[in-house]
Every structure is written in structure tokens, then in C-alpha cells.
Motif scaffolding. Structure first.
Motif, PDB file in Angstrom:
ATOM      1  N   UNK A 148       0.826  -1.209   0.000  1.00 51.24           N
ATOM      2  CA  UNK A 148       0.000   0.000   0.000  1.00 51.24           C
ATOM      3  C   UNK A 148       0.860   1.260   0.000  1.00 51.24           C
ATOM      4  N   UNK A 149       1.961   1.239   0.750  1.00 49.61           N
ATOM      5  CA  UNK A 149       2.843   2.413   0.765  1.00 49.61           C
ATOM      6  C   UNK A 149       3.473   2.633  -0.606  1.00 49.61           C
ATOM      7  N   UNK A 150       3.950   1.540  -1.227  1.00 45.37           N
ATOM      8  CA  UNK A 150       4.552   1.674  -2.555  1.00 45.37           C
ATOM      9  C   UNK A 150       3.518   2.071  -3.601  1.00 45.37           C
ATOM     10  N   UNK A 151       2.281   1.557  -3.456  1.00 47.32           N
ATOM     11  CA  UNK A 151       1.215   1.934  -4.381  1.00 47.32           C
ATOM     12  C   UNK A 151       0.886   3.414  -4.248  1.00 47.32           C
ATOM     13  N   UNK A 152       0.870   3.907  -3.016  1.00 48.11           N
ATOM     14  CA  UNK A 152       0.603   5.338  -2.806  1.00 48.11           C
ATOM     15  C   UNK A 152       1.670   6.199  -3.470  1.00 48.11           C
ATOM     16  N   UNK A 153       2.935   5.781  -3.384  1.00 51.29           N
ATOM     17  CA  UNK A 153       4.009   6.531  -4.046  1.00 51.29           C
ATOM     18  C   UNK A 153       3.851   6.487  -5.566  1.00 51.29           C
ATOM     19  N   UNK A 154       3.495   5.308  -6.086  1.00 54.85           N
ATOM     20  CA  UNK A 154       3.281   5.194  -7.531  1.00 54.85           C
ATOM     21  C   UNK A 154       2.107   6.054  -7.974  1.00 54.85           C
TER      22      UNK A 154
END
Length: 386
Positions: A333-339
């Protein structure tokens, strides 16, 4: 039919609360951004579970991710119909819709094929060249899918240890979203959305009845599976926009909507046979009446939706795959938010700044006039929404 104006309830109606959707919904202050982000997050969580654990939660016979996608189409039907009524121009409508959906899709398609797929191959002990050659290579993945219809889901050369050979299991819905946009454009171009909204509602009723009959008889009364399902949900949102002054949002109406939705989910193979109108009414009522109505400056729902699958695929190709699932989910979820942030700032927002540009006599793009910039606008959900 004009766009819904901000409600102006008299004192008595304000005390008793809104009774119809037109009274509850303020185009300039609502929770549609928040609800769409919640739906996108729900899809991301359930797909991460599917990739990591091999299953995802269900309510009755319906995947939670499918329910969230249905919700997206309800909100899109409501807002995209409003967009047509506001613009009233086929070229401008098509331009707005293309700018909203295609740049982010193309960027995700290209980077997934040329960056994510090679990384997954390398992390699995293979070579980046493995996914860049062959009949179903990363290059053909981009070429075959660039038209929005997902004709190729897998890329050869991914190692057997990869969590899934499907590079992005979410993008397929965008083609059906575009078909729904085309249906709105066609109905609007012939004047039915403004002059004959009842005919549109009648068509929705027929589609709902066919869905119910198909569930009851088991006969294939509707062609295909995905288009009738998603068109029904989109059309329910569109009908709610067209007849908002007659759509009840009273406590009794919402209770009935909840009962039919829950009954459909728990008792039927396809909950939409009886529960689709209930889902539509509940979602629209929540989006219109939720007390927390922030105006999100960054719309991350689209980026979250298109990027969460390849991000999860990449995370699960690392040693993190062996961590407890809550840890995996937090990283995904954190990496998706950055993407999603990168997608918004680098692709989506720059593209949307072109939506009101118009050609000059010499063919150059001209910025909107001062009057156009000062004109009242919606919260942005109609032009920023999926």
C-alpha cells in the motif's frame, strides 16, 4: 436537462434532512473523491491478498474486489453523465475523457512491461532479456493492449517463482469504462439525456429485469458477462443523475436499499439481480451526505487502481514475500501510494491541464479565457474520476 444546482433547502427541509438526491448532493462539496479512493484501496487490498495468499474475501458468492469495481461504475455513471450535461459537446467530452483515462493507462502499461516485468524476472533468478523476446514479450504486451482492450495479460519469460504471470489484472475494466463513456456520448449526441431521460431510465429497468431473469432461470439472456454487469451499474448511476429530483434518500429508502443489497449478496449467485439498485443508492447517498467532504488536491484513486497490481507483483518477488501478510500489505500500500502520487503529478495532472485548451486559427493550443476560468465548476470529480 441542466446540471444539478447546489441545493437550497428552506428551513423546514433543512431540519428534516434531504428527501431526494438533488437536495442531498452539492456538486461543489461532496465526498465522491473520498469514496472513490476508498473503493480503489479496497481493490488494492483484496488483490494483494489474492496474489500473496491465493484468496480474497467474499460476501456470499461475490468477491469484495468485484463489489468495489461495481461501486466505481456507479459513481462514474453519475459523474460522467453530469460531465456530458455540463459540456454539451461531443468533441470536448471525448477529449476530456481521453485525457483522463489514456495517459495514465499508457504510462502504466509501458512501465509495467519495460520495468516491472524485467525486474520480476531478475528477482526470480532469470534474465531481463527473457521477457523482452518471444511471441508474448513485454513489447507485444504494450502493442496488443495499447488500444485499451486487454488482449494480452501475461508475458513469457517470467520465472515459475513469480507470484503471478499476469502483469496487471485490473486494467481490463478500463475498456468497459470507455464503452460506457461512448454510450453516454451517443445518447447525449442524439439529445436523449436532456430531452428524454425517462427513456434512459426505461432502458436501465429493462437491463435490470434481464439480469434478474437471467439469475432466476439460468438462461444466458445477456451477451457476455462483463459488459452487461458493468453497463448496468454505470447506467444506474447515470439514471440517478438524470432523475436526481426523484431519487429518494430517506432513511426508509436507504434501509430498503441495504436489505435488498445484503439479500442479493447472501442468497444469489449474482447479487446484481436484486441488489444493484441498492448498491447504487447507498453509494450515492454516502458520497453526497458524508459529513467529511474534503476537497482532495491530489486524486490518487485512478493511480491506486492501475498501479497496485504490478506494485504487489514486484513486492512479492522480493524476500519480503516471506514476511507476515500485514507487513507485506503495508509495503504494497505504501509503494502503491508513491506510484499513484507519481502518476498524478507526472502524468495525470499535466494531461488534465490540457482539457480546456482549444485550437487557435493557426492550430496552436490556447489556454481557456478568463471567463472560462472563472466559470463555476464542479469539484473536479467528473473530469478526474475514472
Amino acid at each position: 436537462m441542466a446540471l444539478l444546482a447546489p441545493p437550497r433547502p428552506h428551513a423546514r427541509s433543512a431540519r428534516r434532512g434531504p428527501r431526494v438526491l438533488a437536495e442531498a448532493y452539492d456538486p461543489r462539496r461532496n465526498a465522491f473523491d473520498v469514496v472513490r479512493l476508498v473503493l480503489a484501496g479496497t481493490v488494492a487490498v483484496t488483490h494483494a491478498m489474492e496474489l500473496a495468499l491465493g484468496w480474497q474475501p467474499r460476501i456470499g458468492r461475490t468477491d469484495v474486489s468485484a463489489l468495489a469495481v461495481d461501486g466505481f461504475f456507479v459513481l462514474s455513471g453519475f459523474l460522467i453523465t453530469a460531465s456530458w450535461l455540463r459540456l454539451g459537446s461531443l468533441p470536448r467530452f471525448a477529449w476530456h475523457r481521453a485525457l483522463r483515462i489514456l495517459p495514465g493507462f499508457w504510462a502504466c502499461l509501458l512501465l509495467t512491461a519495460l520495468v516491472v516485468a524485467p525486474l520480476v524476472a531478475v528477482l526470480g533468478g532469470g534474465s531481463a532479456r527473457d521477457v523482452l523476446q518471444g511471441p508474448d514479450s513485454a513489447a507485444t504486451y504494450v502493442l496488443h493492449n495499447a488500444g485499451l482492450f486487454m488482449a494480452q495479460f501475461e508475458v513469457t519469460g517470467l520465472p515459475a517463482s513469480a507470484p503471478d504471470r499476469v502483469l496487471n489484472g485490473s486494467l481490463w475494466t478500463l475498456f468497459y469504462e470507455a464503452l460506457c463513456y461512448a454510450a453516454v456520448a451517443g445518447l447525449g449526441a442524439v439529445g436523449l439525456l436532456r430531452s428524454r431521460p425517462v427513456l434512459v431510465v426505461a432502458a436501465v429497468a429493462v437491463l435490470q429485469l434481464l439480469t434478474a431473469a437471467q439469475e432466476a432461470t439460468g438462461a444466458a439472456l445477456l451477451p457476455g458477462e462483463n459488459l452487461p454487469r458493468l453497463l448496468l451499474l454505470f447506467a444506474l448511476g447515470a439514471a440517478a443523475q438524470l432523475l436526481a429530483e426523484r431519487v429518494p434518500v430517506t432513511p426508509a429508502a436507504l434501509v430498503v436499499a441495504g436489505v435488498t443489497l445484503l439479500g442479493g449478496l447472501l442468497l444469489l449467485e449474482d447479487y446484481r439481480a436484486v441488489g444493484a439498485p441498492g448498491l447504487a443508492l447507498l453509494l450515492l447517498a454516502v458520497a453526497a451526505r458524508l459529513p467529511w467532504r474534503p476537497r482532495l488536491r491530489r486524486d490518487l484513486s485512478y493511480g491506486t487502481y492501475v498501479w497496485h497490481w504490478p506494485v504487489a507483483l514486484l513486492v512479492l518477488s522480493t524476500p519480503l514475500a516471506g514476511a507476515p501478510f500485514p507487513v507485506v500489505l503495508a509495503v504494497v500500500l505504501a509503494a502503491t501510494a508513491l506510484a499513484a502520487l507519481a502518476s498524478w503529478h507526472l502524468v495525470e495532472a499535466p494531461a488534465l491541464r490540457l482539457k480546456d485548451a482549444r485550437p487557435s486559427p493557426r492550430g496552436d493550443a490556447v489556454a481557456p479565457s478568463g471567463a472560462e476560468r472563472a466559470a463555476p465548476r464542479w469539484t473536479g470529480c467528473d473530469d478526474r474520476g475514472r
